[in-house]
Design a protein around this motif. Sequence first.
Motif, PDB file in Angstrom:
ATOM      1  N   PRO A  19      -3.423 -55.273 -61.057  1.00 16.64           N
ATOM      2  CA  PRO A  19      -3.024 -54.563 -62.283  1.00 16.64           C
ATOM      3  C   PRO A  19      -2.283 -53.255 -62.000  1.00 16.64           C
ATOM      4  N   SER A  20      -2.568 -52.625 -60.842  1.00 11.33           N
ATOM      5  CA  SER A  20      -1.894 -51.359 -60.511  1.00 11.33           C
ATOM      6  C   SER A  20      -0.382 -51.526 -60.481  1.00 11.33           C
ATOM      7  N   THR A  21       0.094 -52.764 -60.166  1.00 11.44           N
ATOM      8  CA  THR A  21       1.539 -53.014 -60.112  1.00 11.44           C
ATOM      9  C   THR A  21       2.207 -52.688 -61.450  1.00 11.44           C
ATOM     10  N   LEU A  22       1.498 -53.008 -62.555  1.00 12.37           N
ATOM     11  CA  LEU A  22       2.064 -52.759 -63.881  1.00 12.37           C
ATOM     12  C   LEU A  22       2.197 -51.256 -64.135  1.00 12.37           C
ATOM     13  N   GLU A  23       1.291 -50.466 -63.545  1.00 13.05           N
ATOM     14  CA  GLU A  23       1.371 -49.008 -63.705  1.00 13.05           C
ATOM     15  C   GLU A  23       2.585 -48.452 -62.938  1.00 13.05           C
ATOM     16  N   LEU A  24       2.862 -49.039 -61.771  1.00 15.44           N
ATOM     17  CA  LEU A  24       4.047 -48.629 -61.003  1.00 15.44           C
ATOM     18  C   LEU A  24       5.306 -48.897 -61.820  1.00 15.44           C
ATOM     19  N   VAL A  25       5.301 -50.044 -62.506  1.00 15.21           N
ATOM     20  CA  VAL A  25       6.458 -50.412 -63.333  1.00 15.21           C
ATOM     21  C   VAL A  25       6.625 -49.408 -64.471  1.00 15.21           C
ATOM     22  N   THR A  26       5.499 -48.971 -65.068  1.00 17.38           N
ATOM     23  CA  THR A  26       5.585 -47.983 -66.152  1.00 17.38           C
ATOM     24  C   THR A  26       6.262 -46.701 -65.662  1.00 17.38           C
ATOM     25  N   LEU A  27       5.850 -46.215 -64.485  1.00 20.65           N
ATOM     26  CA  LEU A  27       6.497 -45.007 -63.949  1.00 20.65           C
ATOM     27  C   LEU A  27       7.990 -45.264 -63.736  1.00 20.65           C
ATOM     28  N   GLY A  28       8.311 -46.417 -63.148  1.00 18.95           N
ATOM     29  CA  GLY A  28       9.708 -46.763 -62.910  1.00 18.95           C
ATOM     30  C   GLY A  28      10.497 -46.779 -64.215  1.00 18.95           C
ATOM     31  N   ILE A  96       8.710 -46.854 -55.074  1.00 18.65           N
ATOM     32  CA  ILE A  96       7.440 -46.591 -55.760  1.00 18.65           C
ATOM     33  C   ILE A  96       6.373 -47.543 -55.233  1.00 18.65           C
ATOM     34  N   THR A  97       5.270 -46.973 -54.767  1.00 22.50           N
ATOM     35  CA  THR A  97       4.147 -47.761 -54.265  1.00 22.50           C
ATOM     36  C   THR A  97       2.867 -47.235 -54.908  1.00 22.50           C
ATOM     37  N   ALA A  98       1.785 -47.980 -54.767  1.00 19.58           N
ATOM     38  CA  ALA A  98       0.500 -47.543 -55.317  1.00 19.58           C
ATOM     39  C   ALA A  98      -0.149 -46.538 -54.368  1.00 19.58           C
ATOM     40  N   HIS A  99      -0.895 -45.592 -54.929  1.00 21.90           N
ATOM     41  CA  HIS A  99      -1.701 -44.691 -54.092  1.00 21.90           C
ATOM     42  C   HIS A  99      -3.004 -45.434 -53.789  1.00 21.90           C
ATOM     43  N   SER A 100      -2.882 -46.414 -52.904  1.00 18.74           N
ATOM     44  CA  SER A 100      -3.985 -47.324 -52.596  1.00 18.74           C
ATOM     45  C   SER A 100      -4.136 -47.366 -51.087  1.00 18.74           C
ATOM     46  N   SER A 101      -5.085 -48.165 -50.615  1.00 16.26           N
ATOM     47  CA  SER A 101      -5.266 -48.281 -49.166  1.00 16.26           C
ATOM     48  C   SER A 101      -3.989 -48.816 -48.507  1.00 16.26           C
ATOM     49  N   GLN A 102      -3.183 -49.594 -49.245  1.00 13.88           N
ATOM     50  CA  GLN A 102      -1.917 -50.088 -48.697  1.00 13.88           C
ATOM     51  C   GLN A 102      -0.809 -49.046 -48.801  1.00 13.88           C
ATOM     52  N   GLY A 103      -0.590 -48.580 -50.017  1.00 11.42           N
ATOM     53  CA  GLY A 103       0.533 -47.668 -50.256  1.00 11.42           C
ATOM     54  C   GLY A 103       0.453 -46.422 -49.395  1.00 11.42           C
ATOM     55  N   CYS A 118       8.121 -37.638 -49.205  1.00 10.29           N
ATOM     56  CA  CYS A 118       7.031 -38.534 -49.587  1.00 10.29           C
ATOM     57  C   CYS A 118       6.089 -37.755 -50.492  1.00 10.29           C
ATOM     58  N   ILE A 119       5.964 -38.182 -51.733  1.00  9.13           N
ATOM     59  CA  ILE A 119       5.108 -37.484 -52.691  1.00  9.13           C
ATOM     60  C   ILE A 119       3.950 -38.428 -53.029  1.00  9.13           C
ATOM     61  N   THR A 120       2.742 -38.032 -52.632  1.00 12.32           N
ATOM     62  CA  THR A 120       1.601 -38.940 -52.745  1.00 12.32           C
ATOM     63  C   THR A 120       0.700 -38.574 -53.928  1.00 12.32           C
ATOM     64  N   GLY A 121       0.080 -39.588 -54.503  1.00 12.85           N
ATOM     65  CA  GLY A 121      -0.888 -39.373 -55.588  1.00 12.85           C
ATOM     66  C   GLY A 121      -0.240 -38.883 -56.866  1.00 12.85           C
ATOM     67  N   VAL A 122       0.952 -39.403 -57.187  1.00  9.83           N
ATOM     68  CA  VAL A 122       1.666 -38.948 -58.393  1.00  9.83           C
ATOM     69  C   VAL A 122       0.839 -39.284 -59.641  1.00  9.83           C
ATOM     70  N   ASN A 123       0.582 -38.252 -60.458  1.00  7.92           N
ATOM     71  CA  ASN A 123      -0.221 -38.464 -61.673  1.00  7.92           C
ATOM     72  C   ASN A 123       0.508 -38.024 -62.941  1.00  7.92           C
ATOM     73  N   THR A 158       3.786 -42.423 -54.059  1.00  5.48           N
ATOM     74  CA  THR A 158       2.591 -43.253 -54.251  1.00  5.48           C
ATOM     75  C   THR A 158       1.955 -42.821 -55.561  1.00  5.48           C
ATOM     76  N   VAL A 159       1.574 -43.786 -56.380  1.00  2.50           N
ATOM     77  CA  VAL A 159       1.169 -43.514 -57.761  1.00  2.50           C
ATOM     78  C   VAL A 159      -0.349 -43.621 -57.918  1.00  2.50           C
ATOM     79  N   GLN A 160      -0.943 -42.539 -58.374  1.00  2.00           N
ATOM     80  CA  GLN A 160      -2.388 -42.494 -58.614  1.00  2.00           C
ATOM     81  C   GLN A 160      -2.746 -43.501 -59.716  1.00  2.00           C
ATOM     82  N   PRO A 161      -3.755 -44.344 -59.499  1.00  2.00           N
ATOM     83  CA  PRO A 161      -4.096 -45.306 -60.555  1.00  2.00           C
ATOM     84  C   PRO A 161      -4.643 -44.608 -61.799  1.00  2.00           C
TER      85      PRO A 161
END
Lengths: 324, 254
Positions: A19-28, A96-103, A118-123, A158-161
Amino acid sequence: MENRDILIIGEHLDGKLKPSTLELVTLGQRMAEQGTRTLGLVLIGDHLDGVCEDAARQTGLDILYLRVPGCDYYNGDIYKTLIQAQAVAWNVSHVITAHSSQGTDYAPGLAVRLYAACITGVNGLEQTENGEPLFSRAICGGNFNTLIRSQSRCTVLTVQPGYFPARDHVDKPGQVSTETHECVSETTQVMGMEKARAAASALGQARIIVSAGRGIGSEENLDVVRRFAALFPGSALGGSRPLIDMGWLEYKHQVGITGAVVSPDVYIACGISGSSQHIAGMNTSGYVIAINTDPHAAIFNVSDLCIVDDLVGFMEAFETLVET
Amino acid sequence: MNILVCIKQVPQSESATVINADKTWIVRGGHVEYKMNRFDEYALEEALLIKERLPDVRVDVITFGPERCRDVLKRAFGMGADDGVHILSHDNRYNDPGTLAVQLGREAAKGSYDLILTGIMSEDMMQAQTGQMLAENLGWPCVSSVIGLDLKEKRAHVKRELEGGMKSLVRVTLPCVLTIQAGINIPRYPTLSKILKANRKEVKTVPDTQIDPLQSCEVIQYPAKQRAGVVLQGSREDKARELARILNQKNIMR
């Protein structure tokens, strides 16, 4: 697939789109609305035809499926290689990637390769007077947000969930294009996965959760929290990660991204500062009460009711009141 | 085998920290106590455990920051680290992790290290970038969020922590950088004898280099409240009574 300005890296697990992928799309999409930017969603792995179709349907975006035969698990080295090549080929402005163990694993190294900030944990997303994006990120345990401006041509995010809610269903699904890459890593091999330990069932069922954090001060004070929790029938005891790391509570009590994600009617946070990893694990609770000595603690930003007081003193006073 | 551990000094608590007048940075009020970043303690402990387990292991530490950060190296010596480098910085504002990783990389390249460990992130800036960028600058592989580590046949066999309690098992060639997640071990306290020895130890200090950052902090603000955030007022007893009333209303009291 033609060039896109923003490269979004989707995540998947066990043959399902995360589901986090959909949040990345929203930011995009919000960034595309700020300026004229086009979006492309990339999925990497093997046996992902279904996931890609699902992503195209849910987002309406065109999907580029980078199929890597045999890449059943996330491999940071392979991801970096493929995303770098794609970012260069498309000459992208943002990844744009998730702020997850992968991203968080590949984004910083990828940024070095792309000579990108590199800007991490974008909220949050704001903009300058000239319409340049400013990305918000938390510092100091979530007590403050900094607004960051990138000064490089390409920027990796990386996008904070939990901060860019998924948008509504789209009518017209995107197209899926597949490219197969034979890609192996000389240095890094993923040997397998270990499933989670027994699910935190007590936390999942409870209507009310009383959680303790480092602010309780000592292991002995856990008894005060336990007595407090006992005042509410059917309640369960939770804890923030540092308590579990210190061995004060077992893993099954851990609330947060790396533990249980809970949603009780009432969540009482006792001496919890409110790290983003904890907040993401309890933010959908019905009613949140926080007790903390620090009036600036980040937990108060996600609380309905705030009690600024010494934790043990307050709990004992509450217990006395209820008992009499 | 040579191991380098990157450590950072951070404030004990942020409770007295406020935003400065022109809203561009934070000011730490009153007397500020500093400590070693919690995640770096786990990284250093992991290196010291390897030193105890294997023959001929050397554990060095490196830090970046103002004068006061020398103390964090002393603490590392007290825990058992062999040698330390301090990259002395003058500007103590928002650092682009990229500029830090370049400077760490230059120092790291001077030693012949087989393994570099860092904490997964710092408690104050929460970037979770430095280790991964350092690896890239050295051209080494990197695995982040490590909660289990074993060294065998020129490889690190690591367990990475994923979401929801899942873990992945990764094998990576040396030299490499690993960023260490909390919970991998229980960090030791410095011993008195080692602290005394540490005080006589020379710290190698090198000046920082100005590198153009790729990002800058423009504004700093308090996070928006996501919920009502009603603050209970009055004496402790008043607050307890009000809480009991609210919980009774929600029908969850005994």
